[in-house]
Design a protein around this motif. Structure first.
Motif, PDB file in Angstrom:
ATOM      1  N   MET A   1       0.858  -1.185   0.000  1.00  0.00           N
ATOM      2  CA  MET A   1       0.000   0.000   0.000  1.00  0.00           C
ATOM      3  C   MET A   1       0.889   1.228   0.000  1.00  0.00           C
ATOM      4  O   MET A   1       2.058   1.156   0.396  1.00  0.00           O
ATOM      5  N   VAL A   2       0.366   2.361  -0.474  1.00  0.00           N
ATOM      6  CA  VAL A   2       1.147   3.587  -0.590  1.00  0.00           C
ATOM      7  C   VAL A   2       0.839   4.511   0.585  1.00  0.00           C
ATOM      8  O   VAL A   2      -0.336   4.773   0.879  1.00  0.00           O
ATOM      9  N   VAL A   3       1.894   4.983   1.250  1.00  0.00           N
ATOM     10  CA  VAL A   3       1.788   5.893   2.391  1.00  0.00           C
ATOM     11  C   VAL A   3       2.611   7.139   2.082  1.00  0.00           C
ATOM     12  O   VAL A   3       3.760   7.033   1.649  1.00  0.00           O
ATOM     13  N   LEU A   4       2.009   8.306   2.302  1.00  0.00           N
ATOM     14  CA  LEU A   4       2.695   9.571   2.065  1.00  0.00           C
ATOM     15  C   LEU A   4       3.461  10.023   3.301  1.00  0.00           C
ATOM     16  O   LEU A   4       3.094   9.681   4.420  1.00  0.00           O
ATOM     17  N   GLY A   5       4.473  10.835   3.080  1.00  0.00           N
ATOM     18  CA  GLY A   5       5.200  11.445   4.187  1.00  0.00           C
ATOM     19  C   GLY A   5       6.314  12.316   3.656  1.00  0.00           C
ATOM     20  O   GLY A   5       6.666  12.263   2.477  1.00  0.00           O
ATOM     21  N   GLN A   6       6.867  13.133   4.543  1.00  0.00           N
ATOM     22  CA  GLN A   6       7.984  13.994   4.170  1.00  0.00           C
ATOM     23  C   GLN A   6       9.277  13.196   4.148  1.00  0.00           C
ATOM     24  O   GLN A   6       9.430  12.219   4.884  1.00  0.00           O
ATOM     25  N   ALA A   7      10.219  13.659   3.343  1.00  0.00           N
ATOM     26  CA  ALA A   7      11.581  13.130   3.391  1.00  0.00           C
ATOM     27  C   ALA A   7      12.268  13.739   4.607  1.00  0.00           C
ATOM     28  O   ALA A   7      11.892  14.818   5.074  1.00  0.00           O
ATOM     29  N   VAL A   8      13.272  13.065   5.122  1.00  0.00           N
ATOM     30  CA  VAL A   8      14.042  13.628   6.230  1.00  0.00           C
ATOM     31  C   VAL A   8      14.620  14.967   5.788  1.00  0.00           C
ATOM     32  O   VAL A   8      14.926  15.163   4.607  1.00  0.00           O
ATOM     33  N   PRO A   9      14.760  15.906   6.724  1.00  0.00           N
ATOM     34  CA  PRO A   9      15.360  17.188   6.368  1.00  0.00           C
ATOM     35  C   PRO A   9      16.721  16.977   5.708  1.00  0.00           C
ATOM     36  O   PRO A   9      17.507  16.120   6.108  1.00  0.00           O
ATOM     37  N   GLY A  10      16.959  17.749   4.647  1.00  0.00           N
ATOM     38  CA  GLY A  10      18.211  17.651   3.911  1.00  0.00           C
ATOM     39  C   GLY A  10      18.117  16.799   2.661  1.00  0.00           C
ATOM     40  O   GLY A  10      18.956  16.906   1.780  1.00  0.00           O
ATOM     41  N   VAL A  11      17.092  15.936   2.568  1.00  0.00           N
ATOM     42  CA  VAL A  11      16.883  15.138   1.358  1.00  0.00           C
ATOM     43  C   VAL A  11      15.922  15.907   0.463  1.00  0.00           C
ATOM     44  O   VAL A  11      14.822  16.270   0.883  1.00  0.00           O
ATOM     45  N   THR A  12      16.344  16.179  -0.761  1.00  0.00           N
ATOM     46  CA  THR A  12      15.526  16.932  -1.711  1.00  0.00           C
ATOM     47  C   THR A  12      15.076  16.026  -2.847  1.00  0.00           C
ATOM     48  O   THR A  12      15.529  14.874  -2.950  1.00  0.00           O
ATOM     49  N   VAL A  13      14.232  16.555  -3.728  1.00  0.00           N
ATOM     50  CA  VAL A  13      13.786  15.761  -4.875  1.00  0.00           C
ATOM     51  C   VAL A  13      14.967  15.357  -5.756  1.00  0.00           C
ATOM     52  O   VAL A  13      14.905  14.324  -6.417  1.00  0.00           O
ATOM     53  N   ALA A  14      16.035  16.119  -5.743  1.00  0.00           N
ATOM     54  CA  ALA A  14      17.222  15.764  -6.528  1.00  0.00           C
ATOM     55  C   ALA A  14      17.895  14.497  -5.999  1.00  0.00           C
ATOM     56  O   ALA A  14      18.633  13.839  -6.731  1.00  0.00           O
ATOM     57  N   ASP A  15      17.624  14.144  -4.737  1.00  0.00           N
ATOM     58  CA  ASP A  15      18.209  12.952  -4.121  1.00  0.00           C
ATOM     59  C   ASP A  15      17.349  11.711  -4.299  1.00  0.00           C
ATOM     60  O   ASP A  15      17.764  10.620  -3.906  1.00  0.00           O
ATOM     61  N   LEU A  16      16.150  11.867  -4.853  1.00  0.00           N
ATOM     62  CA  LEU A  16      15.181  10.772  -4.909  1.00  0.00           C
ATOM     63  C   LEU A  16      15.033  10.212  -6.315  1.00  0.00           C
ATOM     64  O   LEU A  16      15.283  10.906  -7.295  1.00  0.00           O
ATOM     65  N   ALA A  17      14.591   8.965  -6.381  1.00  0.00           N
ATOM     66  CA  ALA A  17      14.284   8.316  -7.656  1.00  0.00           C
ATOM     67  C   ALA A  17      13.175   7.302  -7.416  1.00  0.00           C
ATOM     68  O   ALA A  17      13.134   6.652  -6.364  1.00  0.00           O
ATOM     69  N   VAL A  18      12.271   7.178  -8.358  1.00  0.00           N
ATOM     70  CA  VAL A  18      11.224   6.172  -8.259  1.00  0.00           C
ATOM     71  C   VAL A  18      11.883   4.804  -8.138  1.00  0.00           C
ATOM     72  O   VAL A  18      12.838   4.493  -8.855  1.00  0.00           O
TER      73      VAL A  18
END
Length: 141
Positions: A93-110
């Motif tokens: 199931m999909v759960v929403l939430g914030q990334a830890v401080p300091g992690v930006t969208v540039a650090d993420l990948a599907v």
């Protein structure tokens, strides 16, 4: 903190959901009255800890100060944060939430693996507002 949504500390920190004992549907946020599965008439729900890990399903950034009841200090400049939709490892199931401080969208990948960790949204002399964050498994605070 929203009562009953999470518990524990450190490696024992978990989001809490509920599972219908009749059809095995899992819910987060928790459901305490009856099964939300439209094909089930069950009303016996048990609390369960959800998977600590999952994979990024989608993500975006928040570039505006959200309205109440979100807690933010209006005296401080707004800091954008990454919002992540995570497919939990076991529950699927999909759960929403914030990334830890300091992690930006540039650090993420599907598809990248993340884990749930405790966090603090804000605090004052009387109250600490706690939450959960998603942290890429390769990142340590």
């Amino acid at each position: 903190m929203v009562a009953g949504w999470f518990s524990g500390e450190g490696d024992d920190f978990r989001l809490l959901g509920t599972r219908c004992t009749r059809c095995a549907s899992v819910f987060f946020p928790r459901e305490d009255n009856r099964c939300r599965n439209p094909g089930c008439a069950g009303d016996d729900l048990e609390e369960i800890p959800l998977s600590r890990r999952g994979h990024v399903w989608s993500y975006t950034d928040s570039r505006y100060r959200p309205p109440s009841p979100y807690v933010s200090d209006a005296e401080l400049p707004w800091e954008p944060y990454a919002l992540i939709a995570v497919e939990l490892e076991s529950e699927r199931m999909v759960v929403l939430g914030q990334a830890v401080p300091g992690v930006t969208v540039a650090d993420l990948a599907v598809g990248m693996e993340v884990e749930v960790v405790p966090g603090v949204l804000g605090e004052d002399a009387e109250t600490t507002w706690t939450t959960w964050y998603w942290r890429p498994t390769g990142v340590r605070a």
